[in-house]
Design a protein around this motif. Structure first.
Motif, PDB file in Angstrom:
ATOM      1  N   GLY A  41    -111.574  22.125   0.284  1.00  0.00           N
ATOM      2  CA  GLY A  41    -110.275  22.105   0.947  1.00  0.00           C
ATOM      3  C   GLY A  41    -109.442  20.914   0.519  1.00  0.00           C
ATOM      4  O   GLY A  41    -108.223  21.028   0.306  1.00  0.00           O
ATOM      5  N   THR A  42    -110.101  19.759   0.378  1.00  0.00           N
ATOM      6  CA  THR A  42    -109.398  18.574  -0.112  1.00  0.00           C
ATOM      7  C   THR A  42    -108.893  18.791  -1.527  1.00  0.00           C
ATOM      8  O   THR A  42    -107.783  18.367  -1.884  1.00  0.00           O
ATOM      9  CB  THR A  42    -110.331  17.345  -0.075  1.00  0.00           C
ATOM     10  N   GLY A  43    -109.706  19.475  -2.330  1.00  0.00           N
ATOM     11  CA  GLY A  43    -109.291  19.783  -3.699  1.00  0.00           C
ATOM     12  C   GLY A  43    -108.054  20.659  -3.738  1.00  0.00           C
ATOM     13  O   GLY A  43    -107.186  20.500  -4.620  1.00  0.00           O
ATOM     14  N   ILE A  44    -107.960  21.607  -2.807  1.00  0.00           N
ATOM     15  CA  ILE A  44    -106.769  22.454  -2.722  1.00  0.00           C
ATOM     16  C   ILE A  44    -105.529  21.605  -2.459  1.00  0.00           C
ATOM     17  O   ILE A  44    -104.475  21.779  -3.094  1.00  0.00           O
ATOM     18  CB  ILE A  44    -106.933  23.505  -1.606  1.00  0.00           C
ATOM     19  N   ILE A  45    -105.654  20.652  -1.532  1.00  0.00           N
ATOM     20  CA  ILE A  45    -104.518  19.789  -1.194  1.00  0.00           C
ATOM     21  C   ILE A  45    -104.113  18.937  -2.396  1.00  0.00           C
ATOM     22  O   ILE A  45    -102.929  18.810  -2.730  1.00  0.00           O
ATOM     23  CB  ILE A  45    -104.868  18.898   0.010  1.00  0.00           C
ATOM     24  N   ILE A  46    -105.103  18.361  -3.083  1.00  0.00           N
ATOM     25  CA  ILE A  46    -104.810  17.531  -4.257  1.00  0.00           C
ATOM     26  C   ILE A  46    -104.169  18.370  -5.358  1.00  0.00           C
ATOM     27  O   ILE A  46    -103.202  17.936  -6.008  1.00  0.00           O
ATOM     28  CB  ILE A  46    -106.101  16.863  -4.770  1.00  0.00           C
ATOM     29  N   SER A  47    -104.691  19.575  -5.564  1.00  0.00           N
ATOM     30  CA  SER A  47    -104.133  20.456  -6.594  1.00  0.00           C
ATOM     31  C   SER A  47    -102.690  20.816  -6.275  1.00  0.00           C
ATOM     32  O   SER A  47    -101.828  20.876  -7.174  1.00  0.00           O
ATOM     33  CB  SER A  47    -104.975  21.731  -6.706  1.00  0.00           C
ATOM     34  N   PHE A  48    -102.422  21.046  -5.001  1.00  0.00           N
ATOM     35  CA  PHE A  48    -101.057  21.386  -4.599  1.00  0.00           C
ATOM     36  C   PHE A  48    -100.114  20.199  -4.810  1.00  0.00           C
ATOM     37  O   PHE A  48     -98.956  20.377  -5.212  1.00  0.00           O
ATOM     38  CB  PHE A  48    -101.033  21.824  -3.137  1.00  0.00           C
ATOM     39  N   ILE A  49    -100.595  18.988  -4.555  1.00  0.00           N
ATOM     40  CA  ILE A  49     -99.775  17.794  -4.787  1.00  0.00           C
ATOM     41  C   ILE A  49     -99.461  17.647  -6.274  1.00  0.00           C
ATOM     42  O   ILE A  49     -98.320  17.337  -6.668  1.00  0.00           O
ATOM     43  CB  ILE A  49    -100.489  16.540  -4.250  1.00  0.00           C
ATOM     44  N   ILE A  50    -100.470  17.875  -7.110  1.00  0.00           N
ATOM     45  CA  ILE A  50    -100.248  17.813  -8.563  1.00  0.00           C
ATOM     46  C   ILE A  50     -99.238  18.867  -8.990  1.00  0.00           C
ATOM     47  O   ILE A  50     -98.346  18.606  -9.821  1.00  0.00           O
ATOM     48  CB  ILE A  50    -101.583  17.996  -9.314  1.00  0.00           C
ATOM     49  N   LEU A  51     -99.350  20.064  -8.416  1.00  0.00           N
ATOM     50  CA  LEU A  51     -98.390  21.133  -8.725  1.00  0.00           C
ATOM     51  C   LEU A  51     -96.979  20.708  -8.337  1.00  0.00           C
ATOM     52  O   LEU A  51     -96.022  20.932  -9.096  1.00  0.00           O
ATOM     53  CB  LEU A  51     -98.787  22.408  -7.989  1.00  0.00           C
ATOM     54  N   ALA A  52     -96.830  20.091  -7.171  1.00  0.00           N
ATOM     55  CA  ALA A  52     -95.510  19.646  -6.723  1.00  0.00           C
ATOM     56  C   ALA A  52     -94.937  18.592  -7.665  1.00  0.00           C
ATOM     57  O   ALA A  52     -93.730  18.595  -7.975  1.00  0.00           O
ATOM     58  CB  ALA A  52     -95.599  19.098  -5.303  1.00  0.00           C
ATOM     59  N   ILE A  53     -95.794  17.689  -8.148  1.00  0.00           N
ATOM     60  CA  ILE A  53     -95.336  16.655  -9.087  1.00  0.00           C
ATOM     61  C   ILE A  53     -94.885  17.295 -10.398  1.00  0.00           C
ATOM     62  O   ILE A  53     -93.837  16.928 -10.962  1.00  0.00           O
ATOM     63  CB  ILE A  53     -96.458  15.625  -9.335  1.00  0.00           C
TER      64      ILE A  53
END
Length: 332
Positions: free
Chosen positions: A8-20
């Motif tokens: 779940g934490t990985g999903i959040i980090i991946s989404f942040i990278i996508l936003a960047i």
């Protein structure tokens, strides 16, 4: 529980990278802009050339790249699971080529140029190509095997591409305008392209997430899945429908773009395993991120002049394909 927390934490980090990456797609290009320009565009629009470029050119481009990447990655993951073939993807198995041929046939023979027309032609071509590959790959005493399925996809993809090229050569008035689209590009795309296909993208992604548990059962074995009460033919039929929706939508928006559906599922399974309840959302996010990164790179990093994003994905994807082939994943 701990594994779920990390995933779940990985999903959040991946989404942040996508936003960047999405923000970088808006900020960087041939027109000199920065992050502050992007924020000012949507906070205090003043009609300057830089802000107009961000609103009318880069924002549609970033949105389309995000959707196309998610569609291709998720459809590739489904194809690899249902066929148990790690080489399967919309590009390798000829789905993209079939959709492209259908669009070019519509333009060349029937003068179809509407967005809705492209959408339906893409869906039709993707469906016909998918059925053809599965039928051809199932012929013979051994039935459907990984090697036969891959070879059928490669052969049909070459056939569809050759026919498409022949049609364009016969009608050279359309050659220049169509060839850039055929190489796979999000440059110059408008948000009007998204409107007719968005319902199919949303439906396809929703169906993919909803059937992830059933795909897990199929991965254990078809007999086991039947023993658990699953109608495996229905799961496979739904999976094929999702692939058609997502692949057809991607081609309608950006033309045929290869290797995204091949690369991302392998990367995701390396991180989170084969539980498709996690594989699906990760593929959607990382596929979108890969497309955005490739689009940024295609502008001014990899090449002296801007090239279609399909060229950038091929630079990464072709060696990856060779690597998989050398590992012997085509056996069986």
């Amino acid at each position: 529980m701990v594994k779920h927390f990390y995933k779940g934490t990985g999903i959040i980090i991946s989404f942040i990278i996508l936003a960047i990456l999405f923000l970088c797609s808006l900020a960087f290009g041939y027109t000199s802009t920065n992050f502050q320009t992007v924020f000012d565009t949507y906070r205090a629009f003043d009609g300057s050339a830089e802000q107009v470029v961000i609103q009318t050119m880069r924002m549609p481009r970033a949105i389309i790249a995000t959707l196309v990447g998610a569609c291709l990655a998720v459809s590739g993951a489904i194809m690899q699971a249902l066929t148990r073939n790690p080489m399967a993807s919309p590009g390798i198995l000829g789905i993209n080529a079939g959709a492209s041929l259908s669009v070019v046939l519509g333009m060349t023979l029937f003068s179809v140029y509407s967005l809705e027309g492209f959408m339906w032609l893409s869906f039709l071509g993707a469906f016909v190509a998918a059925i053809s590959v599965f039928v051809l790959g199932s012929m013979g005493r051994e039935g459907l095997t990984k090697l036969k399925l891959t070879m059928a996809g490669v052969v049909l993809s070459s056939l569809f591409s050759s026919i498409t090229t022949g049609l364009l050569i016969l009608d050279d008035n359309r050659l220049e305008s169509v060839m850039f689209w055929m190489s796979g590009s999000v440059e110059g795309r408008k948000l009007e392209l998204v409107v007719p296909v968005l319902p199919f993208v949303v439906l396809g992604l929703f169906m993919a997430m909803a059937m992830s548990g059933k795909i897990n059962a199929l991965l254990v074995g078809e007999d086991v899945a039947k023993g658990l009460g699953q109608k495996t033919w229905l799961v496979k039929g739904m999976g094929l429908l999702v692939v058609v929706f997502l692949s057809g939508s991607a081609v309608a928006m950006a033309g045929p773009i290869g290797f995204v559906g091949l690369i991302i599922p392998h990367i995701v399974r390396g991180f989170v395993g084969i539980d498709y309840r996690w594989v699906m959302p990760y593929c959607a996010i990382l596929g979108a991120g890969l497309m955005l990164a490739a689009d940024i790179a295609s502008r001014f990093i990899l090449f002296p002049t801007e090239v279609p994003v399909g060229v950038a994905t091929a630079v990464v994807g072709a060696p990856f394909f060779i690597y998989l082939a050398r590992r012997g994943v085509m056996k069986g």
